[in-house]
Design a protein around this motif. Structure first.
Motif, PDB file in Angstrom:
ATOM      1  N   GLY A  25      52.309  73.039  32.901  1.00  0.00           N
ATOM      2  CA  GLY A  25      53.621  72.564  32.292  1.00  0.00           C
ATOM      3  C   GLY A  25      54.709  72.710  33.191  1.00  0.00           C
ATOM      4  O   GLY A  25      55.543  71.799  33.434  1.00  0.00           O
ATOM      5  N   LEU A  26      54.985  73.818  34.025  1.00  0.00           N
ATOM      6  CA  LEU A  26      56.164  73.955  34.793  1.00  0.00           C
ATOM      7  C   LEU A  26      55.873  73.338  36.155  1.00  0.00           C
ATOM      8  O   LEU A  26      56.634  72.404  36.395  1.00  0.00           O
ATOM      9  N   TYR A  27      54.787  73.342  36.961  1.00  0.00           N
ATOM     10  CA  TYR A  27      54.650  72.463  38.173  1.00  0.00           C
ATOM     11  C   TYR A  27      54.247  71.332  37.877  1.00  0.00           C
ATOM     12  O   TYR A  27      54.957  70.317  38.754  1.00  0.00           O
ATOM     13  N   GLU A  28      53.200  70.872  37.250  1.00  0.00           N
ATOM     14  CA  GLU A  28      52.871  69.378  37.128  1.00  0.00           C
ATOM     15  C   GLU A  28      53.737  68.537  36.324  1.00  0.00           C
ATOM     16  O   GLU A  28      53.883  67.370  36.798  1.00  0.00           O
ATOM     17  N   LEU A  29      54.534  68.975  35.393  1.00  0.00           N
ATOM     18  CA  LEU A  29      55.346  68.255  34.484  1.00  0.00           C
ATOM     19  C   LEU A  29      56.832  68.267  35.002  1.00  0.00           C
ATOM     20  O   LEU A  29      57.410  67.189  34.825  1.00  0.00           O
ATOM     21  N   CYS A  30      57.143  69.337  35.363  1.00  0.00           N
ATOM     22  CA  CYS A  30      58.497  69.684  35.691  1.00  0.00           C
ATOM     23  C   CYS A  30      59.241  69.840  37.077  1.00  0.00           C
ATOM     24  O   CYS A  30      60.387  69.827  37.293  1.00  0.00           O
TER      25      CYS A  30
END
Lengths: 370, 370
Positions: free
Chosen positions: B163-168
């Motif tokens: 969630g943090l790296y791939e989306l944000c």
């Protein structure tokens, strides 16, 4: 030269009257703009020249664009706004908007009298442009009507292009839903998606618009949302397998219904929220947002101005398809600056059929051939 | 051997009792699971062996994971669900969930007795695994507690990572907000974001949790959402310049307040919606969705299982930071299968402080050293 001018030694010039559309007062209660929020006034220009040393150029406005985003500029200035509010009428500043104009006189070496341009201009007969904003010269191609540079090849067309390609990555066979589908943006979204091999369904607010979508713009199907008591049921009827891409021009209840019908890994390009509920925040809110997790939906807002580096590619792509006859474009043109307030207000009640444009100067009154 | 078995010539085996946690009945009214929705029963296994020819392997479950997504599996089967419902209790199937287990016997050449595994297993003492799901062998590193393979190095940690790296795509200096920040996922999100040079604020539901976030997990600030009458005002206090990344573990009113405080081009990873409003759909809905356009927000739902190709990279990244002392992990461990129903139910009332784990077998009762 008047007696006064003779006394003061001022060079005599012929003043030119310049009709303008101004905003009478900010709209503070969140409602949609109405015709009588604006007024037509007459200002004057000292002469039809760009002042020497100004670096500006004077244009004669031929077509003006009515776009939903303009309502945001009619609200009082707010730091939260992404675009500045219009100046109030006491400053005698006309409403700003996209227009197609002809350069009359220039103190800017990049623009010459006789050039046609599309970009930000004023809602008036003549505008002195000193800081060109999102402005480009139009290479005249008489197969493309000048006014199309406000729609098909202008901001709405570019909005359709960015939203569809950059946010939604359409693939052949995917199911695409477009709301406000007969509008300035929607009709292009649907036609581009069809060219990608998608199955496309649009919603609109009248039988005429619905008929136009299927008969003229090649949508696979279309429906009148005003005749659907249950938007969820309507979408299930038109998308029994679900929606891969929703190009949202309205927000509100239609967005909520679409969330229920998205497929896994669906994409929602959030382009506009002209629905009354979205606008006044008086509606029930979006209740089905949890579908974003369950279906792993990407929902993204955007402004075309974030993608301006793609404009040349967009122009090539859409112009080629238009000239090949793959894309049509429907405009709804009113004549004369006096018609502009009602034309803009009508966007919010769905009166326009296709892209709303105000023709400031009838073709027969122009010097050049347009 | 019983008299009966002697008569029938059946080989004598020592039956083994197998305590299980079962779902008594589906939860149909949308409420959160309660302790008494589950029951602890005792089943039997004919022997502690994987049947020959089954291709399966029998494991002894050591730790079981309590995760919020499990409530979705307690609802009646529905085609709209992204994960199948649990089987009802009359089939004597235990609740399924992530666990850390030790292989006891194997008919599968890839697994040997003595191997430790993490993956989908049953809420019971022994499970015969025939179709390994999201299952991996654990290379024992005694610096990493076995149970951490359910949290820091398990599905919650991987959820935080994706969630943090791939989306944000966090960038140094950005402002990151994490809700349910002391939970299994939130505490990792915040610590990873700090390692990227972000300023990180978390919300949680008790003073103890809030204190833990700043004193133990290195969050720049944290607040107790239950003590804030106005979530919008709270976010404005902690993010006077706005939020670049919101990692949403709760949905509902906090999501609505975050929408008001996002910066232009903000990203919202929608990971969970455990708030009551999101769950029951009885709340006022999301009213501030129009900010998605104005701020050009990307809001995306996701499941970690869509990113499984990144699991090895995640394990390397987080293990290295854990061993270097850059990341801590807080667990809330209950002992014994009997504690599992209350442990799971407590997730939805915020009783857990950190990642909730049930330790099935106390370390002193194990053959091997864990």
């Amino acid at each position: 030269m008047t007696e006064e001018e003779k006394k003061e030694g001022v060079a005599a010039v012929a003043e030119v009257s310049n009709k303008q559309v101004v905003l009478k007062a900010y709209i503070t209660d969140g409602r949609a703009p109405r015709k009588d929020d604006m007024a037509v006034t007459v200002s004057t220009l000292p002469e039809l020249k760009a002042p020497k040393g100004s670096g500006g150029f004077l244009v004669k406005n031929l077509y003006l664009s009515c776009d939903p985003y303009m309502r945001g500029r009619m609200r009082p200035p707010s730091p939260a706004s992404y675009i500045p509010s219009f100046l109030p009428s006491r400053l005698c500043q006309p409403i700003e908007g996209f227009g197609v104009s002809e350069v009359v006189d220039s103190d800017n070496p990049e623009f010459q009298a006789g050039d046609f341009i599309a970009g930000m201009t004023g809602w008036e007969e003549y505008t002195l442009i000193q800081k060109p904003q999102q402005l480009r010269k139009i290479s005249r191609n008489h197969a493309v009507p000048l006014s199309y540079h406000l729609g098909l090849l202008g901001m709405p067309g570019f909005t359709a292009y960015c939203g569809l390609y950059e946010l939604c990555s359409p693939k052949a066979g995917e199911f695409v839903f477009v709301s406000a589908a007969s509008g300035a943006v929607g009709q292009i979204v649907g036609q581009l998606a069809k060219l990608e091999g998608c199955r496309v369904v649009g919603s609109a607010g009248s039988a005429t618009k619905v008929e136009m979508l299927t008969s003229k713009m090649g949508f696979d199907a279309a429906f009148n949302y005003k005749e659907e008591a249950d938007l969820d049921a309507a979408l299930k009827r038109y998308f029994p397998q679900g929606i891969d891409i929703y190009f949202d021009n309205v927000g509100g209840e239609m967005l909520d219904a679409a969330l229920l019908n998205m497929r896994v890994k669906g994409r929602i390009a959030v382009c506009g929220m002209v629905s009354q509920h979205a606008v006044t925040d008086s509606g029930p809110g979006i209740r089905n947002i949890s579908n974003v997790i369950v279906k792993r939906i990407k929902m993204q807002g955007f402004l075309q101005s974030d993608f301006l580096h793609l404009y040349p590619r967009f122009l090539d792509h859409v112009t080629a398809h238009f000239l090949a006859g793959d894309i049509v474009y429907v405009e709804d043109v009113d004549d004369g600056l006096e018609s502009a307030p009602a034309a803009l207000a009508g966007l919010f009640t769905g009166e326009n059929i296709g892209k709303k444009v105000v023709r400031v100067v009838p073709p027969e009154s122009r010097n050049s051939m347009n």
